[in-house]
Design an enzyme around this catalytic site. Sequence first.
Site, PDB file in Angstrom:
ATOM      1  N   SER A  68       0.994  -0.941  -0.053  1.00 21.59           N
ATOM      2  CA  SER A  68      -0.132  -0.086  -0.367  1.00 21.59           C
ATOM      3  C   SER A  68       0.657   1.313  -0.058  1.00 21.59           C
ATOM      4  O   SER A  68      -0.066   2.365   0.254  1.00 21.59           O
ATOM      5  CB  SER A  68      -1.093  -0.076   1.186  1.00 21.59           C
ATOM      6  OG  SER A  68      -2.352  -0.631   1.009  1.00 21.59           O
ATOM      7  N   LYS A  71      -0.345   3.644  -2.465  1.00 21.04           N
ATOM      8  CA  LYS A  71      -1.455   4.773  -1.875  1.00 21.04           C
ATOM      9  C   LYS A  71      -0.334   6.119  -2.450  1.00 21.04           C
ATOM     10  O   LYS A  71      -1.273   7.205  -2.580  1.00 21.04           O
ATOM     11  CB  LYS A  71      -2.280   4.414  -1.594  1.00 21.04           C
ATOM     12  CG  LYS A  71      -2.971   3.189  -1.824  1.00 21.04           C
ATOM     13  CD  LYS A  71      -3.787   2.783  -0.549  1.00 21.04           C
ATOM     14  CE  LYS A  71      -5.047   0.882  -1.019  1.00 21.04           C
ATOM     15  NZ  LYS A  71      -4.060   0.314  -0.397  1.00 21.04           N
ATOM     16  N   SER A 131      -6.559   3.153   3.911  1.00 21.90           N
ATOM     17  CA  SER A 131      -5.867   2.679   2.991  1.00 21.90           C
ATOM     18  C   SER A 131      -6.239   1.599   1.970  1.00 21.90           C
ATOM     19  O   SER A 131      -6.548   0.272   1.773  1.00 21.90           O
ATOM     20  CB  SER A 131      -4.284   1.452   4.161  1.00 21.90           C
ATOM     21  OG  SER A 131      -4.122   1.069   2.906  1.00 21.90           O
ATOM     22  N   LYS A 234       2.895   6.093   5.049  1.00 17.27           N
ATOM     23  CA  LYS A 234       1.906   5.859   5.066  1.00 17.27           C
ATOM     24  C   LYS A 234       2.650   4.252   5.190  1.00 17.27           C
ATOM     25  O   LYS A 234       3.623   4.501   5.217  1.00 17.27           O
ATOM     26  CB  LYS A 234       1.869   5.405   3.023  1.00 17.27           C
ATOM     27  CG  LYS A 234       0.803   5.049   2.589  1.00 17.27           C
ATOM     28  CD  LYS A 234      -1.436   5.689   2.798  1.00 17.27           C
ATOM     29  CE  LYS A 234      -1.663   3.726   2.411  1.00 17.27           C
ATOM     30  NZ  LYS A 234      -1.107   3.320   3.129  1.00 17.27           N
TER      31      LYS A 234
END
Length: 395
Positions: A68, A71, A131, A234
């Site tokens: 992720s 992202k 997420s 993140k």
Amino acid sequence: MLKQSAKLTKTVLLSGMLAASSAAIAQEEMQYGITPPQVNAQTYILMDYYSGAVLAALNPDQRQYPASLTKMMTSYVVGQALRQGKIHNTDMVTIGESAWGRNFPDSSKMFLNLNQQVSVQDLNKGVIIVSGNDASVALAEHTSGTVLNFVDTMNQYVQQFGLKNTNFTTPHGLDDPNQYSSARDMAIIGAHIIRDTPEEYKIYAEKEFTFNKIKQPNRNGLLWDKTMNVDGMKTGHTSQAGYNLVASATNPSNMRLISVVMGVPTYKGREVESKKLLQWGFANFETLKTLEANKEVSEQPVYYGDEGSVKLGVLQDSFITVPKGKKAELKARYELDNKYLQAPLAKGQVVGKVIYQLDGKDVAVVNLQAMQEVKEGGFFGNAWDWLVLTVKSLF
């Protein structure tokens, strides 16, 4: 101002010259003999945001599944589309089959319902804070028409940033053999988010998000750590990627560091290892402002031009990172690419470099630029300059 000797270079102390500077700087892995902490990760990097200096790294260019962390680029593309007015936070997006939450079992999601109307602003929070794989698809389709087009835009930014070990095939990051990135590339993407999309970056600091009456926390546990000021970024995890985390933090001196750990074996471990790196960086280094944008470093004669001289400096502020307590020992010199500058010169054209030295070693380089345009001169002036240069070349 920095001075230049007849040999094109001269070293001078920077005492009192430290002001402000930027992206023109090249400061790679630092060799100061300061041992970094032991970090339990397949690959990691610690980078100073302002100078770009790499303070510590292990296999920073090794290709990994980003999970992720993907992202981050998704949010960057969306942030740029918002800035450019291509989409708006108030746009309402109808959730289609491809973005339906049911398509992402056993993975992070925003819990979008089929045919639900959701604002771009909420979808953006769904991507960054919780997420959401479903939110990533919905935003990709709204921004670019199709997921394929959106991914193409993601990879255009990869090329623009000069990333050597990154390729995206999805907006969400679920494992794909052709989707990969590296710790270094992720740190660079993080720096671009902070610099280029500041409004977007504010979302990364939000600790929770509620949608469809479902409250979810930000998966970056360092946001709750009161011993340091982490304001992003993140997390990522898949069975093949392991646990990943990009984190960014500031200290009271306004130094900002970006850490990336990838392939950590445990959920909590990615926070522990990231914190080690950030605390070590703040404890051992400081970032100094060096050359201030549009402030003259030197004035040099120009030949064959409509002006007799040109001011040299930088058009963007630049910074360098050094071990704590070493500021007074920092030295600098500048070198011109050519002994005699000749018109035409464009504003911002690189004509040399400023080289910073510590303990006898070059530690950073900044491009030296023409701060004004110099056009070609007239016939008689050029003839005189030719004569002057011809005479000088004899000595």
